[in-house]
Design a protein around this motif. Structure first.
Motif, PDB file in Angstrom:
ATOM      1  N   SER A  86       0.847  -1.192   0.000  1.00 30.68           N
ATOM      2  CA  SER A  86       0.000   0.000   0.000  1.00 30.68           C
ATOM      3  C   SER A  86       0.880   1.239   0.000  1.00 30.68           C
ATOM      4  N   THR A  87       0.278   2.385  -0.282  1.00 32.90           N
ATOM      5  CA  THR A  87       1.024   3.635  -0.292  1.00 32.90           C
ATOM      6  C   THR A  87       1.582   3.988   1.083  1.00 32.90           C
ATOM      7  N   PRO A  88       0.820   3.846   2.177  1.00 34.83           N
ATOM      8  CA  PRO A  88       1.409   4.116   3.492  1.00 34.83           C
ATOM      9  C   PRO A  88       2.577   3.186   3.813  1.00 34.83           C
ATOM     10  N   GLN A  89       2.475   1.934   3.409  1.00 33.49           N
ATOM     11  CA  GLN A  89       3.570   0.998   3.643  1.00 33.49           C
ATOM     12  C   GLN A  89       4.799   1.412   2.834  1.00 33.49           C
ATOM     13  N   PHE A  90       4.582   1.893   1.614  1.00 34.27           N
ATOM     14  CA  PHE A  90       5.691   2.389   0.799  1.00 34.27           C
ATOM     15  C   PHE A  90       6.361   3.584   1.479  1.00 34.27           C
ATOM     16  N   GLY A  91       5.561   4.479   2.038  1.00 37.76           N
ATOM     17  CA  GLY A  91       6.118   5.632   2.744  1.00 37.76           C
ATOM     18  C   GLY A  91       6.986   5.219   3.914  1.00 37.76           C
ATOM     19  N   LEU A  92       6.517   4.241   4.665  1.00 41.75           N
ATOM     20  CA  LEU A  92       7.309   3.739   5.790  1.00 41.75           C
ATOM     21  C   LEU A  92       8.573   3.027   5.319  1.00 41.75           C
ATOM     22  N   LEU A  93       8.498   2.371   4.186  1.00 45.85           N
ATOM     23  CA  LEU A  93       9.662   1.684   3.629  1.00 45.85           C
ATOM     24  C   LEU A  93      10.663   2.686   3.050  1.00 45.85           C
ATOM     25  N   ALA A  94      10.155   3.763   2.497  1.00 49.09           N
ATOM     26  CA  ALA A  94      11.027   4.756   1.875  1.00 49.09           C
ATOM     27  C   ALA A  94      11.831   5.549   2.904  1.00 49.09           C
ATOM     28  N   ILE A  95      11.288   5.747   4.091  1.00 49.39           N
ATOM     29  CA  ILE A  95      11.983   6.554   5.105  1.00 49.39           C
ATOM     30  C   ILE A  95      13.360   5.988   5.439  1.00 49.39           C
ATOM     31  N   PRO A  96      13.498   4.700   5.787  1.00 50.56           N
ATOM     32  CA  PRO A  96      14.849   4.214   6.120  1.00 50.56           C
ATOM     33  C   PRO A  96      15.744   3.980   4.899  1.00 50.56           C
ATOM     34  N   VAL A  97      15.204   4.119   3.699  1.00 48.59           N
ATOM     35  CA  VAL A  97      16.029   3.913   2.507  1.00 48.59           C
ATOM     36  C   VAL A  97      16.425   5.258   1.886  1.00 48.59           C
ATOM     37  N   ILE A  98      15.439   6.089   1.586  1.00 53.71           N
ATOM     38  CA  ILE A  98      15.698   7.312   0.823  1.00 53.71           C
ATOM     39  C   ILE A  98      16.343   8.407   1.663  1.00 53.71           C
ATOM     40  N   ILE A  99      15.895   8.611   2.891  1.00 57.59           N
ATOM     41  CA  ILE A  99      16.466   9.682   3.712  1.00 57.59           C
ATOM     42  C   ILE A  99      17.951   9.441   3.998  1.00 57.59           C
ATOM     43  N   PRO A 100      18.355   8.258   4.464  1.00 63.89           N
ATOM     44  CA  PRO A 100      19.805   8.044   4.632  1.00 63.89           C
ATOM     45  C   PRO A 100      20.572   8.132   3.308  1.00 63.89           C
ATOM     46  N   MET A 101      19.949   7.673   2.224  1.00 63.48           N
ATOM     47  CA  MET A 101      20.607   7.741   0.928  1.00 63.48           C
ATOM     48  C   MET A 101      20.918   9.192   0.562  1.00 63.48           C
ATOM     49  N   LEU A 102      20.001  10.093   0.833  1.00 59.98           N
ATOM     50  CA  LEU A 102      20.211  11.500   0.514  1.00 59.98           C
ATOM     51  C   LEU A 102      21.152  12.179   1.506  1.00 59.98           C
TER      52      LEU A 102
END
Length: 175
Positions: A86-102
Motif C-alpha cells: 500500500s502507499t502508506p507501507q511504501f512511505g514507511l519503507l522509503a523513510i529508512p532507505v531514501i532519507i539516509p541515501m540523501l
C-alpha cells in the motif's frame, strides 16, 4: 504504481496491449522528461540569470547525468513499490532507505568524513554518484573523460534496480 493498484487503474493498463516493461519505461520517461526540463530552466533562469552564479561545465553533460540519476532513482522507487502492498507501507519503507541515501550522499556532509565502511556502502547509492558528478561537471568543468567512471557506476546501479524492479513487477502482475 501503488496508487494505480489501489484505485484500480492498473487494471485498465493491463487491458491495453502493454507489457510490464512498457509501463515501467513510461513511468520513468515521463518523470525524467519533466524533471530534466525543470532542472535546465532552473539553472538557466534562477542560478545563472537571477543569482548570477557562473557554471563552468557542460550543461548538456549535466542534463545527461541528471537523466541517468532520475532513471536510477525512479527504478529504485519502483523496486520499493514492488515490496510494499500500500502507499502508506511504501512511505514507511522509503523513510529508512531514501532519507539516509540523501543525507549520506556527500551533498550534506563530506563523504571523506564518514567511516570507511560507510563510504563503501554509499557507493551503492545513486545519490552519491550524482553529487560527485554534479560538482565535478558544474563547478570544476570536468568532461566525460573525467567523470565516466562515476557515470558508469550510476548507470549500472540504475540498470540493476530496473531489472530487479521489472522482474518483481512482472511477477506481481501475474499473481
Amino acid at each position: 504504481l501503488l496508487r494505480e493498484r489501489e484505485h484500480g487503474t492498473l487494471d485498465h493498463l493491463l487491458v491495453l496491449p502493454l507489457t510490464a516493461l512498457e509501463i515501467m519505461l513510461a513511468k520513468i520517461w515521463s518523470n525524467m522528461l519533466v524533471v530534466v526540463l525543470c532542472t535546465w530552466l532552473s539553472l538557466e533562469v534562477i542560478v545563472k540569470g537571477a543569482l548570477g552564479v557562473p557554471l563552468a561545465g557542460s550543461m548538456s553533460l549535466f542534463l545527461l547525468v541528471t537523466a541517468v540519476y532520475l532513471f536510477a532513482s525512479t527504478a529504485l522507487g519502483i523496486f520499493l513499490a514492488t515490496l510494499a502492498r500500500s502507499t502508506p507501507q511504501f512511505g514507511l519503507l522509503a523513510i529508512p532507505v531514501i532519507i539516509p541515501m540523501l543525507l549520506l550522499s556527500g551533498g550534506s556532509t563530506p563523504l571523506d568524513s564518514m567511516p570507511q565502511w560507510l563510504q563503501w556502502v554509499m557507493q551503492g547509492s545513486p545519490s552519491t554518484h550524482f553529487v560527485s558528478l554534479s560538482a565535478a561537471i558544474l563547478f570544476r568543468d570536468a568532461g566525460l573523460s573525467v567523470v565516466w567512471p562515476d557515470l558508469l557506476a550510476l548507470t549500472a546501479i540504475g540498470l540493476l534496480f530496473f531489472v530487479i524492479a521489472l522482474a518483481r513487477f512482472r511477477k506481481s502482475l501475474a499473481s
